[in-house]
Design an enzyme around this catalytic site. Structure first.
Site, PDB file in Angstrom:
ATOM      1  N   HIS A 144      24.449  64.313  10.886  1.00  9.86           N
ATOM      2  CA  HIS A 144      24.240  64.224   9.431  1.00  9.86           C
ATOM      3  C   HIS A 144      22.789  64.581   9.159  1.00  9.86           C
ATOM      4  O   HIS A 144      21.879  63.976   9.709  1.00  9.86           O
ATOM      5  CB  HIS A 144      24.547  62.821   8.897  1.00  9.86           C
ATOM      6  CG  HIS A 144      24.431  62.729   7.408  1.00  9.86           C
ATOM      7  ND1 HIS A 144      25.514  62.902   6.558  1.00  9.86           N
ATOM      8  CD2 HIS A 144      23.359  62.519   6.608  1.00  9.86           C
ATOM      9  CE1 HIS A 144      25.116  62.784   5.312  1.00  9.86           C
ATOM     10  NE2 HIS A 144      23.806  62.559   5.307  1.00  9.86           N
ATOM     11  N   CYS A 145      22.581  65.579   8.309  1.00  6.24           N
ATOM     12  CA  CYS A 145      21.224  66.059   8.022  1.00  6.24           C
ATOM     13  C   CYS A 145      20.821  65.656   6.602  1.00  6.24           C
ATOM     14  O   CYS A 145      21.427  66.127   5.632  1.00  6.24           O
ATOM     15  CB  CYS A 145      21.161  67.578   8.171  1.00  6.24           C
ATOM     16  SG  CYS A 145      19.528  68.261   7.802  1.00  6.24           S
ATOM     17  N   PRO A 146      19.807  64.794   6.443  1.00  4.33           N
ATOM     18  CA  PRO A 146      19.394  64.400   5.088  1.00  4.33           C
ATOM     19  C   PRO A 146      18.797  65.552   4.294  1.00  4.33           C
ATOM     20  O   PRO A 146      18.843  65.545   3.060  1.00  4.33           O
ATOM     21  CB  PRO A 146      18.350  63.306   5.348  1.00  4.33           C
ATOM     22  CG  PRO A 146      17.869  63.548   6.739  1.00  4.33           C
ATOM     23  CD  PRO A 146      19.029  64.115   7.493  1.00  4.33           C
ATOM     24  N   ASN A 150      24.169  66.242   3.730  1.00  2.00           N
ATOM     25  CA  ASN A 150      25.562  66.438   4.138  1.00  2.00           C
ATOM     26  C   ASN A 150      25.645  66.400   5.659  1.00  2.00           C
ATOM     27  O   ASN A 150      24.632  66.527   6.352  1.00  2.00           O
ATOM     28  CB  ASN A 150      26.095  67.789   3.633  1.00  2.00           C
ATOM     29  CG  ASN A 150      27.613  67.835   3.580  1.00  2.00           C
ATOM     30  OD1 ASN A 150      28.293  66.853   3.893  1.00  2.00           O
ATOM     31  ND2 ASN A 150      28.148  68.971   3.192  1.00  2.00           N
TER      32      ASN A 150
END
Length: 287
Positions: A144-146, A150
């Protein structure tokens, strides 16, 4: 095997993590939204310095025009790739589908092992992992990439790779332009160097150099890890957990094609989607 058409009308629309009446995938995470806005602001700042501080005041029109077109093109593709990554369903498994009715409807045999996620009550496909931020199980979840607010998964990994690729390119380009501009300003004793005062110009350039250097390193590392994961057909979370490969690994070329599609210039376009699987296959994987 149960056909997609027979099941589609029986399933209620899954509106979790969706906006605009379910038309757009979106994660309502305040940290992710702030990080995404910061990403846009940093891209816009780089455009401001490159265009209005360095290129437009330059006395060399050919040099300015060529670099302006290149930088604007890569910046636009980076921005588009970010939006596609952010607003594309990464491969979410329907929530709450681990019911007796759904299991019997899918035609599982008695005694067949079915993995169920205790957090979102879904039938967990192979290689799916639960994301605590998205509150969903995501197929082939990498992480999960802030910065894109997403998960990076089966459906949007191509766009994330393109985002890191184009950010790395504009960062390297911005570094090249900044060094050139510093040299030009020093040689001409800051005359015709910028419409701004020398101290303001130095501040603009130094912050751009710091930003470009930081993002060039960060995105180049991310790009390398993503390509390594695709090359070995193993997601980041699978590598981190050192999971034993229970799935049949694709060849390296097939693994790349599963993310980017068949080789063409469309590989480099955030507006082109990889060739999707058939409806039946997609549905069976999504539940």
């Amino acid at each position: 095997m149960i056909e997609y058409e027979r099941l589609s009308y029986k399933r209620e629309p899954d509106l979790h993590n969706r906006c605009c009446n379910g038309m757009v995938w979106c994660i309502k995470d305040i940290c992710g939204i702030i990080c995404a806005i910061m990403t846009w602001m940093l891209i816009l700042y780089a455009e401001f310095v490159v265009v209005y501080v360095m290129l437009l005041p330059s006395p060399y029109p050919i040099y300015s025009t060529i670099n302006l077109v290149i930088f604007q093109l890569f910046a636009f593709l980076a921005f588009a790739s970010h939006l596609r990554t952010m607003f594309t369903d990464p491969g979410a498994v329907p929530k709450g589908n681990a019911t007796k009715e759904m299991i019997s409807m899918m035609g599982f045999r008695e005694g067949q092992v079915i993995f169920k996620c205790p957090k979102c009550c879904s039938i967990k496909p192979e290689r799916a992992h639960h994301c605590s931020v998205c509150q969903r199980c995501i197929r082939k979840m990498d992480h999960h990439c802030p910065w894109v607010n997403n998960c990076v998964g089966e459906n949007n990994q191509k766009y994330f790779v393109l985002f890191t690729f184009y950010i790395a390119l504009i960062s390297i380009h911005a570094l090249f332009l900044s060094v050139n501009h510093f040299i030009f300003c020093i040689r001409h004793e800051w005359k015709e160097c910028s419409v701004y005062s020398p101290p303001a110009t130095v501040v603009f350039l130094l912050f751009l150099v710091f930003e470009a250097l930081l993002f060039a390193i960060f995105t180049a590392v991310m790009l390398g890890t993503q390509m390594q994961a695709i090359w070995h057909d193993e997601t980041g979370i699978e590598q981190l957990k050192k999971e034993e490969a229970r799935w049949v690994k694709k060849s390296r070329w097939k693994s790349i094609q599963s993310v980017f599609g068949r080789f063409s210039l469309a590989w480099f376009s955030p507006f082109s989607s990889p060739q999707l699987r058939s409806k039946v296959e997609s549905y069976l994987h999504s539940v």
